[in-house]
Design a protein around this motif. Structure first.
Motif, PDB file in Angstrom:
ATOM      1  N   UNK A  95      74.388 -25.605   0.513  1.00  0.00           N
ATOM      2  CA  UNK A  95      73.505 -24.440   0.574  1.00  0.00           C
ATOM      3  C   UNK A  95      73.006 -24.022  -0.823  1.00  0.00           C
ATOM      4  N   UNK A  96      73.614 -24.541  -1.886  1.00  0.00           N
ATOM      5  CA  UNK A  96      73.307 -24.091  -3.244  1.00  0.00           C
ATOM      6  C   UNK A  96      71.825 -24.140  -3.612  1.00  0.00           C
ATOM      7  N   UNK A  97      71.074 -25.227  -3.289  1.00  0.00           N
ATOM      8  CA  UNK A  97      69.661 -25.258  -3.706  1.00  0.00           C
ATOM      9  C   UNK A  97      68.784 -24.205  -3.040  1.00  0.00           C
ATOM     10  N   UNK A  98      69.266 -23.587  -1.955  1.00  0.00           N
ATOM     11  CA  UNK A  98      68.416 -22.665  -1.196  1.00  0.00           C
ATOM     12  C   UNK A  98      68.860 -21.204  -1.334  1.00  0.00           C
ATOM     13  N   UNK A  99      69.815 -20.929  -2.210  1.00  0.00           N
ATOM     14  CA  UNK A  99      70.366 -19.578  -2.301  1.00  0.00           C
ATOM     15  C   UNK A  99      69.352 -18.549  -2.803  1.00  0.00           C
ATOM     16  N   UNK A 100      68.307 -18.991  -3.473  1.00  0.00           N
ATOM     17  CA  UNK A 100      67.306 -18.058  -3.984  1.00  0.00           C
ATOM     18  C   UNK A 100      66.192 -17.777  -2.978  1.00  0.00           C
ATOM     19  N   UNK A 101      66.247 -18.399  -1.811  1.00  0.00           N
ATOM     20  CA  UNK A 101      65.202 -18.204  -0.804  1.00  0.00           C
ATOM     21  C   UNK A 101      65.411 -16.901  -0.037  1.00  0.00           C
ATOM     22  N   UNK A 102      64.374 -16.522   0.729  1.00  0.00           N
ATOM     23  CA  UNK A 102      64.421 -15.251   1.462  1.00  0.00           C
ATOM     24  C   UNK A 102      64.340 -15.433   2.968  1.00  0.00           C
ATOM     25  N   UNK A 103      64.064 -16.654   3.430  1.00  0.00           N
ATOM     26  CA  UNK A 103      63.988 -16.886   4.874  1.00  0.00           C
ATOM     27  C   UNK A 103      64.158 -18.372   5.145  1.00  0.00           C
ATOM     28  N   UNK A 104      64.493 -18.693   6.392  1.00  0.00           N
ATOM     29  CA  UNK A 104      64.636 -20.092   6.784  1.00  0.00           C
ATOM     30  C   UNK A 104      63.293 -20.812   6.733  1.00  0.00           C
ATOM     31  N   UNK A 105      62.198 -20.079   6.967  1.00  0.00           N
ATOM     32  CA  UNK A 105      60.871 -20.691   6.888  1.00  0.00           C
ATOM     33  C   UNK A 105      60.560 -21.126   5.453  1.00  0.00           C
ATOM     34  N   UNK A 106      60.983 -20.325   4.479  1.00  0.00           N
ATOM     35  CA  UNK A 106      60.763 -20.711   3.084  1.00  0.00           C
ATOM     36  C   UNK A 106      61.556 -21.958   2.721  1.00  0.00           C
ATOM     37  N   UNK A 107      62.775 -22.055   3.227  1.00  0.00           N
ATOM     38  CA  UNK A 107      63.599 -23.238   2.957  1.00  0.00           C
ATOM     39  C   UNK A 107      62.952 -24.496   3.519  1.00  0.00           C
ATOM     40  N   UNK A 108      62.530 -24.432   4.775  1.00  0.00           N
ATOM     41  CA  UNK A 108      61.882 -25.599   5.388  1.00  0.00           C
ATOM     42  C   UNK A 108      60.550 -25.889   4.701  1.00  0.00           C
ATOM     43  N   UNK A 109      59.802 -24.843   4.344  1.00  0.00           N
ATOM     44  CA  UNK A 109      58.532 -25.038   3.658  1.00  0.00           C
ATOM     45  C   UNK A 109      58.688 -25.668   2.285  1.00  0.00           C
ATOM     46  N   UNK A 110      59.784 -25.359   1.585  1.00  0.00           N
ATOM     47  CA  UNK A 110      60.003 -25.938   0.261  1.00  0.00           C
ATOM     48  C   UNK A 110      60.248 -27.443   0.327  1.00  0.00           C
ATOM     49  N   UNK A 111      60.667 -27.926   1.493  1.00  0.00           N
ATOM     50  CA  UNK A 111      60.938 -29.356   1.654  1.00  0.00           C
ATOM     51  C   UNK A 111      59.778 -30.069   2.337  1.00  0.00           C
ATOM     52  N   UNK A 112      59.223 -29.463   3.385  1.00  0.00           N
ATOM     53  CA  UNK A 112      58.262 -30.171   4.239  1.00  0.00           C
ATOM     54  C   UNK A 112      56.835 -29.626   4.163  1.00  0.00           C
ATOM     55  N   UNK A 113      56.591 -28.628   3.377  1.00  0.00           N
ATOM     56  CA  UNK A 113      55.222 -28.199   3.165  1.00  0.00           C
ATOM     57  C   UNK A 113      54.803 -26.947   3.924  1.00  0.00           C
ATOM     58  N   UNK A 114      53.510 -26.623   3.803  1.00  0.00           N
ATOM     59  CA  UNK A 114      52.982 -25.349   4.295  1.00  0.00           C
ATOM     60  C   UNK A 114      52.936 -25.258   5.814  1.00  0.00           C
ATOM     61  N   UNK A 115      52.433 -26.282   6.467  1.00  0.00           N
ATOM     62  CA  UNK A 115      52.243 -26.196   7.924  1.00  0.00           C
ATOM     63  C   UNK A 115      53.559 -26.082   8.685  1.00  0.00           C
ATOM     64  N   UNK A 116      54.576 -26.875   8.368  1.00  0.00           N
ATOM     65  CA  UNK A 116      55.873 -26.631   9.018  1.00  0.00           C
ATOM     66  C   UNK A 116      56.412 -25.233   8.747  1.00  0.00           C
ATOM     67  N   UNK A 118      54.659 -22.488   8.366  1.00  0.00           N
ATOM     68  CA  UNK A 118      53.933 -21.541   9.227  1.00  0.00           C
ATOM     69  C   UNK A 118      54.452 -21.618  10.656  1.00  0.00           C
ATOM     70  N   UNK A 119      54.656 -22.840  11.160  1.00  0.00           N
ATOM     71  CA  UNK A 119      55.142 -23.008  12.540  1.00  0.00           C
ATOM     72  C   UNK A 119      56.535 -22.400  12.697  1.00  0.00           C
ATOM     73  N   UNK A 120      57.406 -22.662  11.729  1.00  0.00           N
ATOM     74  CA  UNK A 120      58.764 -22.108  11.781  1.00  0.00           C
ATOM     75  C   UNK A 120      58.721 -20.582  11.740  1.00  0.00           C
ATOM     76  N   UNK A 121      57.853 -20.026  10.907  1.00  0.00           N
ATOM     77  CA  UNK A 121      57.740 -18.567  10.825  1.00  0.00           C
ATOM     78  C   UNK A 121      57.257 -17.980  12.150  1.00  0.00           C
ATOM     79  N   UNK A 122      56.256 -18.596  12.768  1.00  0.00           N
ATOM     80  CA  UNK A 122      55.738 -18.088  14.041  1.00  0.00           C
ATOM     81  C   UNK A 122      56.793 -18.184  15.142  1.00  0.00           C
ATOM     82  N   UNK A 123      57.481 -19.313  15.224  1.00  0.00           N
ATOM     83  CA  UNK A 123      58.534 -19.465  16.233  1.00  0.00           C
ATOM     84  C   UNK A 123      59.656 -18.460  16.012  1.00  0.00           C
ATOM     85  N   UNK A 124      60.019 -18.245  14.757  1.00  0.00           N
ATOM     86  CA  UNK A 124      61.098 -17.306  14.446  1.00  0.00           C
ATOM     87  C   UNK A 124      60.701 -15.877  14.781  1.00  0.00           C
ATOM     88  N   UNK A 125      59.432 -15.522  14.540  1.00  0.00           N
ATOM     89  CA  UNK A 125      58.960 -14.167  14.870  1.00  0.00           C
ATOM     90  C   UNK A 125      58.991 -13.946  16.374  1.00  0.00           C
TER      91      UNK A 125
END
Length: 503
Positions: A95-116, A118-125
């Motif tokens: 978990x260490x590389x992601x400790x500075x993030x604020x949401x699971x969508x940001x973590x996935x976005x930092x690895x797989x890009x903008x569109x994933x 957005x999709x993760x954020x919409x599903x989570x909302x």
């Protein structure tokens, strides 16, 4: 039932105390502080808010009914669900590389890009708003069962407005403070109610054991009476592994000061989850021993019959605390996803002042909360089982679609898999398609659509990643220098502790 003046006064007092506690303390001055605090929270506070988020209103009401009617096989979820918290504690170094993030969508976005992202954020909302609606409905239903002098929608609206108020104005710090209050209240009432139901049976422990040994539903052999039950039991193991990436639970990871604190919080949380979950199930078991001929609708009226007015209202307060503790975390998560993930990803604007971000997050939380409240009050449930039947279909689709698309991406990220945005999108599409096929074939119960969709997601990503050309640096990556130091530190501490124990 309880008189109007006394019951309303106690419930109102609890809601007022919750509001006061939520509005106490220093207000956030930066958006990071509003989202995940300043990473100075104690382990005890983080543990309380983790458990408060993990338990919801229905996890108090429904297990009592299912344990009564279905026996020992419905006492296992309290242990199985805790496994996801324990698994999270085991992978604290990752978990260490992601400790500075604020949401699971940001973590996935930092690895797989903008569109994933957005999709993760919409599903989570969508998933979060449904959970809030669910909690408000549970409040309305338990009030209608316990206090006929008060219209259930009155308490539900008051509770919703209170949690929206302190969550909007105070941010994550207010939510954490109220979670501590609500968790202490809920635990005390659960243990008290379990003791009262034990006394109400009028039997000793040996007499109860002798009685339960004669009941088919409470024998260990009942776990494998049918292939369907055995299959669900086996599928619950990978389900727990996937369930560790719930957005509101992962939000507690980002609130921890370090990966070491993540390990402590989630390890202790898994132990207390089992203890509390089994205590709730024991209430249903004691009711069964006291009167094994009740119908589902008669269980809670049987529990509150003969209770002093204070204890009857305490049950409502317990459900209020659990439901509000889950709902405020989900609403806060919505505000972060809207402002930090959707807005930043869609508009591409990052240089926004903290004051402006906090203001937008408050408006987003307020709107999401009011939408959930109006959707919940529109349905006037009369009984808990009617509520469950009505919302179970929505819960199934929401959980399945979220589960087959989001957790696989997060888990692969944690374990060091790096790939392109198209790979992630194709994997998500494969997971969704596999889940829809399972549902179309009639697998609408248990974990099958969830598990099959998640597996299809992972296999689809692996296939595309290795069959098509990928950018340089993609694939499986090992531990970075910080993670290696943490692992070495943990190994040294483990050896030192083992030497102390031997001496």
């Amino acid at each position: 039932m309880v008189s109007f003046s006394f019951s309303f006064l106690l419930v109102f007092a609890f809601l007022l105390l919750t509001l006061v506690v939520g509005l106490m303390g220093r207000k956030a001055t930066t958006f990071r502080e509003y989202a995940v605090d300043n990473k100075r929270l104690s382990t005890v506070k983080l543990l309380a808010t983790l458990l408060g988020t993990s338990f919801c209103g229905l996890t108090f009401v429904y297990p009592v009914q299912t344990c009564y009617s279905l026996g020992i096989r419905k006492m296992l979820p309290s242990i199985i669900d805790a496994t996801s918290l324990w698994i999270t504690s085991m992978f604290w170094v990752r978990m260490a590389p992601f400790m500075a993030h604020r949401s699971i969508a940001e973590t996935i976005g930092s690895i797989y890009g903008t569109y994933p992202r957005i999709i993760v954020a919409l599903l989570s909302i969508c998933n979060a708003i449904f959970k809030v609606t669910f909690q408000i409905n549970v409040i309305s239903s338990i009030v209608s069962t316990s206090m006929d002098a008060i219209h259930p929608d009155i308490i539900a609206v008051l509770a919703a407005l209170v949690l929206i108020a302190y969550a909007t104005l105070g941010g994550i710090r207010a939510i954490t403070n109220t979670d501590v209050l609500q968790f202490i209240t809920f635990v005390a009432i659960v243990f008290l109610l379990a003791k009262l139901m034990f006394v109400k049976t009028g039997k000793s422990v040996l007499e109860m054991v002798s009685f339960l040994q004669k009941q088919e539903n409470f024998k260990l052999s009942s776990l494998c009476q049918s292939n369907g039950q055995l299959l669900n039991l086996l599928l619950s193991i990978p389900y727990c592994f996937l369930a560790l990436s719930g957005p509101s639970v992962i939000q507690r990871v980002y609130m921890c000061a370090s990966p070491i604190q993540v390990r402590k919080v989630f390890l202790y949380g898994s132990f207390f989850y089992v203890l509390i979950g089994l205590s709730i199930s024991l209430i249903g078991l004691f009711v069964f021993v006291g009167n094994p001929t009740l119908t589902v609708k008669e269980i809670w009226p049987y529990i509150i019959t003969g209770m002093p007015p204070f204890l009857k209202v305490s049950i409502v307060v317990c459900v209020l605390g659990m439901a509000m503790s889950t709902a405020d975390s989900e609403l806060h998560l919505c505000s972060i996803l809207v402002v930090h993930d959707l807005r930043e990803s869609i508009r591409g604007i990052k240089s926004v002042s903290d004051v402006h971000q906090i203001r937008m997050a408050k408006w987003a939380l307020l709107i999401c909360g009011l939408l959930a409240m109006m959707a919940a009050i529109d349905y006037n449930a009369l009984f808990i089982d009617d509520l469950f039947k009505t919302l179970s279909k929505m819960a199934f689709y929401t959980t399945t679609f979220f589960g087959c698309m989001v957790p696989p991406l997060f888990i692969l990220s944690v374990f060091g898999f790096r790939s392109s945005s198209p790979t992630a999108l194709i994997g998500m599409a494969a997971g969704l398609l596999a889940s829809l096929v399972c549902i179309q074939l009639g697998y609408k119960v248990g974990f099958i659509p969830y598990i099959v969709g998640a597996v299809a997601n992972i296999l689809g990503m692996m296939a595309i990643h290795y069959l098509l050309p990928q950018p340089a640096g993609m694939g499986w990556v090992g531990l970075d220098p910080q993670q290696k130091r943490l692992q070495q530190l943990a190994d040294v501490f483990r050896k030192f502790k083992k030497r102390i124990d031997i001496e």
